[in-house]
Design a protein around this motif. Structure first.
Motif, short mmCIF file in Angstrom:
data_model
loop_
_atom_site.label_atom_id
_atom_site.label_comp_id
_atom_site.label_asym_id
_atom_site.label_seq_id
_atom_site.Cartn_x
_atom_site.Cartn_y
_atom_site.Cartn_z
N PRO A 1 -10.44 56.02 -23.80
CA PRO A 1 -11.51 55.40 -23.01
C PRO A 1 -12.83 56.17 -23.00
CG PRO A 1 -9.45 55.20 -21.87
CD PRO A 1 -9.18 56.09 -23.06
N PRO A 2 -12.86 57.53 -22.98
CA PRO A 2 -14.18 58.18 -23.00
C PRO A 2 -14.96 57.88 -24.27
CG PRO A 2 -12.44 59.80 -23.28
CD PRO A 2 -11.78 58.53 -22.85
N LEU A 3 -14.26 57.39 -25.32
CA LEU A 3 -14.97 56.99 -26.52
C LEU A 3 -16.00 55.90 -26.21
CD1 LEU A 3 -15.47 56.83 -29.56
CD2 LEU A 3 -13.44 55.40 -29.76
N TRP A 4 -15.64 54.98 -25.33
CA TRP A 4 -16.57 53.89 -25.02
C TRP A 4 -17.82 54.40 -24.32
CZ3 TRP A 4 -15.61 49.85 -27.72
CH2 TRP A 4 -14.30 49.53 -28.06
N TRP A 5 -17.66 55.35 -23.39
CA TRP A 5 -18.84 55.93 -22.75
C TRP A 5 -19.66 56.74 -23.75
CZ3 TRP A 5 -20.69 54.07 -18.54
CH2 TRP A 5 -19.84 53.50 -17.58
N SER A 6 -18.97 57.44 -24.66
CA SER A 6 -19.68 58.23 -25.68
C SER A 6 -20.43 57.31 -26.63
CB SER A 6 -18.68 59.10 -26.44
OG SER A 6 -17.97 59.95 -25.57
N LEU A 7 -19.78 56.20 -27.02
CA LEU A 7 -20.46 55.22 -27.88
C LEU A 7 -21.71 54.68 -27.20
CD1 LEU A 7 -17.50 53.08 -29.34
CD2 LEU A 7 -19.29 54.20 -30.67
N LEU A 8 -21.59 54.29 -25.94
CA LEU A 8 -22.74 53.76 -25.20
C LEU A 8 -23.83 54.82 -25.09
CD1 LEU A 8 -24.00 51.48 -23.52
CD2 LEU A 8 -22.83 52.45 -21.51
N LEU B 1 -26.33 58.02 -16.86
CA LEU B 1 -25.12 57.43 -16.30
C LEU B 1 -23.90 57.83 -17.13
CD1 LEU B 1 -23.53 55.44 -14.48
CD2 LEU B 1 -24.20 53.63 -16.08
N CYS B 2 -24.01 57.78 -18.44
CA CYS B 2 -22.89 58.14 -19.32
C CYS B 2 -22.52 59.61 -19.15
CB CYS B 2 -23.25 57.85 -20.77
SG CYS B 2 -23.47 56.10 -21.13
N VAL B 3 -23.52 60.48 -18.99
CA VAL B 3 -23.25 61.90 -18.76
C VAL B 3 -22.38 62.07 -17.52
CG1 VAL B 3 -24.32 64.07 -18.04
CG2 VAL B 3 -25.29 62.78 -19.93
N VAL B 4 -22.72 61.37 -16.45
CA VAL B 4 -21.97 61.48 -15.20
C VAL B 4 -20.55 60.93 -15.37
CG1 VAL B 4 -21.87 60.70 -12.80
CG2 VAL B 4 -24.06 61.40 -13.81
N ARG B 5 -20.41 59.80 -16.05
CA ARG B 5 -19.10 59.19 -16.19
C ARG B 5 -18.17 59.99 -17.09
NH1 ARG B 5 -18.29 54.12 -14.06
NH2 ARG B 5 -16.13 54.77 -14.46
N LEU B 6 -18.72 60.76 -18.04
CA LEU B 6 -17.89 61.55 -18.95
C LEU B 6 -17.47 62.90 -18.37
CD1 LEU B 6 -19.74 60.81 -22.30
CD2 LEU B 6 -17.33 60.33 -21.85
#
Length: 459
Positions: free
Chosen positions: A23-30, A214-219
């Motif tokens: 799942p962190p792949l999706w945040w990294s992709l975004l 946002l992605c930084v925070v979510r990862l």
């Protein structure tokens, strides 16, 4: 679901299973998609500033008058001046970045870096609306700094989130996400520049950077989970150390030194090829429209080949054979390309070699180098890497702009021969990375779950 047991994903194909398990792949992709899309919205604006015939748009009036007082028109040396200013700014910012890395924990450092860039975009929005003299030079230099530092911080963070084995599995997909952003960004600029105007395009880019925050925070929970599972130093505390530590690390550590040498020759070969391509394009495509179509076809081919390679080859190559083939192949391809160009320096052949060089760098060399940072400590990832990706990169770019100017006096064949030598140096440097990485800590040990971070531990 945990990484090892979902019966449904066990029935999936290899690529789909890799996506479902991570799942962190999706945040990294975004994250990477928005980062490069935001940059490529800005890049045409930067290029327009660099190519502007109006010196007052690009340079401060005092600079223009100083050049005229010495019998020179500043617009005749625009790119040389802009590249020199970019390199000087990079060197000046190295200790500033080093101080930020040393004093701020990761949870503050990354949002701070992107927050500063967002604030700058609002400042440029005002400057473009107000037609401030000299805005072009400042924006050109700032955009180059933004590109290198923002992308460097991204890959440093990826090395916090993923371990070596996970990186080999997902970095190809992440790179493809960035390539997709690089394709969409210029399209957005073409679609929006007429209705919105140049100044408002900067706000579009700021919006993409906000998504990056946002992605930084979510990862963050996955980065913390990996550090706990492997007993690594936590990125939630300040790193400490000297602001000049990055320079010392590159000099002292064999893997970082090998990467710096490889990047030197890689950027040198690419700069020689790019500058000679521009000279050939001026000869064969004298009109602006024809030259634009020629360069646009190259960019489209680069992006298409890169994304296909990232999706279909990179993951398999890194998983099955490690980093060696991905590091060595681009240099060998470039040596063959320069040999072909010495025999046939036609625009189509130049375009083919340019596409092969840039696509192999984006899809093979870059992911392979970045996976190695997952096996290094945090000072190497954040401090040493920043020196390589900014000061070494821009210093080489500047040096080879002038090397090309000197070698070009001997003719096209001499430029391509120099390029072949640089490609050979690049290949030798890649081999030195392969040898040096054997001394890095391996990927042995428990593989942390990258699907279910502990929310309590992330607090």
């Amino acid at each position: 679901m945990g990484e090892g047991s979902p019966p449904r994903s066990a029935r999936m194909s290899g690529p789909r299973r890799a996506l479902a398990r991570t799942p962190p792949l999706w945040w990294s992709l975004l994250y990477f998609f928005c980062l490069l899309c935001g940059y490529y919205v800005l890049r045409p604006v930067r290029d327009a500033m660099g190519a502007s015939a109006d010196a007052a748009t690009v340079f401060p009036h005092a600079w223009i008058e100083f050049a005229r007082g010495h019998g020179r028109e500043l617009k005749d040396f625009a790119l040389q001046v802009l590249f020199t200013c970019t390199f000087v700014a990079m060197l000046a910012l190295q200790p500033v970045y080093g101080a930020l890395v040393a004093r701020f924990p990761r949870r503050a450092l990354l949002p701070l870096v992107y927050g500063v860039f967002i604030v700058c975009l609002f400042g440029f929005h005002w400057a473009f609306h107000a037609q401030v003299p000299g805005r072009g030079m400042v924006f050109f230099v700032w955009t180059a700094i933004f590109n290198l530092f923002a992308v460097t911080v991204f890959w440093s963070y990826m090395a916090d989130v993923f371990d070596d084995r996970q990186a080999r599995r997902v970095y190809g997909y992440i790179g493809a996400g960035g390539t997709a952003g690089a394709v969409l960004g210029p399209m957005l600029t073409q679609w929006l520049v007429q209705p919105l105007g140049v100044a408002n395009l900067l706000l579009v880019s700021a919006g993409f950077l906000s998504v990056c925050v946002l992605c930084v925070v979510r990862l963050r929970p996955w980065a913390m989970a990996r550090e706990r599972a492997y007993g690594l130093a936590s990125g939630e505390g300040a790193m400490g150390g000297s602001v000049w530590a990055g320079l010392r690390l590159v000099w002292q550590r064999p893997a970082l030194r090998a990467m710096a040498i490889t990047l030197f020759f890689s950027v040198g070969a690419a700069t020689l090829l790019y500058n000679q391509q521009s000279a050939i394009a001026r000869e064969f495509y004298p009109s602006a429209e024809a030259a634009t179509r020629y360069f646009a076809r190259i960019d489209s081919a680069v992006n298409l080949l890169a994304i296909l390679t990232q999706l279909l080859l990179t993951r398999w190559l890194l998983n099955r054979h490690g980093v060696a083939p991905a590091l060595l192949m681009p240099g060998l391809i470039l040596m063959l390309g320069f040999a072909a160009l010495m025999a046939s320096p036609l625009p189509m052949m130049v375009a083919v070699v340019q596409v092969a060089q840039r696509a192999s760098e984006f899809a093979l060399s870059k992911p392979a180098r970045e996976t190695l940072y997952t096996r290094m400590d945090r000072p190497s990832r954040y401090k040493g890497k920043a020196v390589i990706d900014t000061a070494v990169f821009r210093g080489t770019d500047l040096a080879f702009v002038w090397v090309h100017k000197a070698v070009a006096l001997l003719g096209t064949q001499a430029v391509f021969a120099a390029g072949a030598l640089a490609a050979a140096g690049m290949t030798a440097g890649a081999w030195s990375i392969v040898r040096a990485q054997r001394g890095l800590p391996g990927a042995a040990g428990p593989v942390p779950s990258v699907t279910e971070p502990n929310p309590r531990g992330a607090a």
